[in-house]
Design a protein around this motif. Structure first.
Motif, PDB file in Angstrom:
ATOM      1  N   PHE A 182       0.834  -1.203   0.000  1.00 40.96           N
ATOM      2  CA  PHE A 182       0.000   0.000   0.000  1.00 40.96           C
ATOM      3  C   PHE A 182       0.867   1.251   0.000  1.00 40.96           C
ATOM      4  CE2 PHE A 182      -2.102   3.390   2.393  1.00 40.96           C
ATOM      5  CZ  PHE A 182      -3.246   3.575   1.620  1.00 40.96           C
ATOM      6  N   MET A 183       1.916   1.244   0.804  1.00 41.15           N
ATOM      7  CA  MET A 183       2.781   2.421   0.912  1.00 41.15           C
ATOM      8  C   MET A 183       3.585   2.648  -0.363  1.00 41.15           C
ATOM      9  SD  MET A 183       4.175   1.938   4.818  1.00 41.15           S
ATOM     10  CE  MET A 183       5.021   3.511   4.858  1.00 41.15           C
ATOM     11  N   ALA A 184       3.825   1.580  -1.127  1.00 45.32           N
ATOM     12  CA  ALA A 184       4.632   1.706  -2.349  1.00 45.32           C
ATOM     13  C   ALA A 184       3.847   2.287  -3.509  1.00 45.32           C
ATOM     14  CB  ALA A 184       5.190   0.341  -2.744  1.00 45.32           C
ATOM     15  N   ASN A 185       2.520   2.281  -3.422  1.00 42.03           N
ATOM     16  CA  ASN A 185       1.702   2.814  -4.519  1.00 42.03           C
ATOM     17  C   ASN A 185       2.039   4.274  -4.791  1.00 42.03           C
ATOM     18  OD1 ASN A 185       0.348   0.411  -4.904  1.00 42.03           O
ATOM     19  ND2 ASN A 185      -1.334   0.929  -3.516  1.00 42.03           N
ATOM     20  N   GLY A 186       2.329   4.571  -6.033  1.00 43.52           N
ATOM     21  CA  GLY A 186       2.628   5.944  -6.410  1.00 43.52           C
ATOM     22  C   GLY A 186       4.034   6.379  -6.075  1.00 43.52           C
ATOM     23  N   GLN A 187       4.874   5.435  -5.640  1.00 44.08           N
ATOM     24  CA  GLN A 187       6.255   5.787  -5.285  1.00 44.08           C
ATOM     25  C   GLN A 187       7.255   5.039  -6.165  1.00 44.08           C
ATOM     26  OE1 GLN A 187       7.227   5.677  -1.117  1.00 44.08           O
ATOM     27  NE2 GLN A 187       5.171   6.227  -0.483  1.00 44.08           N
TER      28      GLN A 187
END
Length: 227
Positions: A182-187
């Protein structure tokens, strides 16, 4: 000596450990006190006793000095106190894990702590390439240790404990994999390598859990037949 004993008890109350851990330390120190006798003893034996007493006293003082232990608990890879956290705080707490099951349980918790540190760094935008490499290396190291300890439990006949701990490890890793994804989305998949490592570890834990559960079932069936 009584005054030193009471001073150590006072210091013990300020150590940032659980009540159970404090109680075990009291018992350990009490046993060491019990080793001392007014009767003449061999010089080497007396020196060994004095050394163990000094080491125990210094350890308590070390842990309680200026709240360093508490501050270290909030540290993450790259912080000044991180070495204190994993080299002293966690080692001391692990020393109170007497049984094979409690040692394995604590190691499972350490695996989870390593991933939690990565999540904190990622949330703060501090999970650099160097930090991620350290986190991943530490994660793999502790995960291997936890797997070995759990396997040892199963090998020595504690199949149910091995199954429970494998299940706990699997659940924790799956949860953290979801968080990292989830935290990696868009990164731009900034910490994809670590996420993949956690996913692989979760899969391995799932297989181990299934094997241990099969062993538990087999053991139960054998006991029923022999009854």
């Amino acid at each position: 000596m009584d005054r030193k004993w009471h001073e150590l008890l006072d210091l013990l109350n300020s150590v940032h450990l659980t009540n159970e851990e404090k109680l075990r330390m009291r018992h350990t120190l009490a046993r060491q006190m019990g080793l001392h006798t007014p009767n003449p003893v061999r010089p080497l034996a007396f020196w060994a006793w004095r050394q163990s007493w000094v080491v125990a006293s210094l350890f308590v003082l070390l842990l309680t000095s200026t709240g360093t232990a508490a501050a270290a608990e909030r540290s993450a890879p790259g912080d000044v106190l991180y070495g204190w956290k994993i080299g002293i705080n966690e080692e001391v707490r692990g020393a109170f894990s007497v049984s094979a099951e409690s040692k394995a349980s604590w190691m499972v918790r350490l695996v989870e702590r390593r991933v939690e540190e990565a999540e904190i760094l990622a949330a703060n935008g501090q999970l650099s390439t160097i930090a991620q490499a350290q986190v991943e290396a530490d994660f793999k190291r502790y995960n291997q240790k936890s797997n070995a300890l759990i396997a040892h439990l199963g090998a020595r006949g504690q199949k149910n404990s091995a199954a429970v701990l494998s299940s706990n490890l699997e659940a924790a890793l799956n949860a953290h994999h979801d968080i990292l994804t989830f935290m990696a989305n868009g990164q731009d998949n900034k910490h994809g390598v670590l996420t993949s490592s956690v996913e692989s570890a979760a899969s391995a834990a799932s297989s181990a859990r299934a094997n241990h559960e099969t062993n538990v079932s087999g053991q139960a069936s054998a006991e029923i037949k022999s009854a």
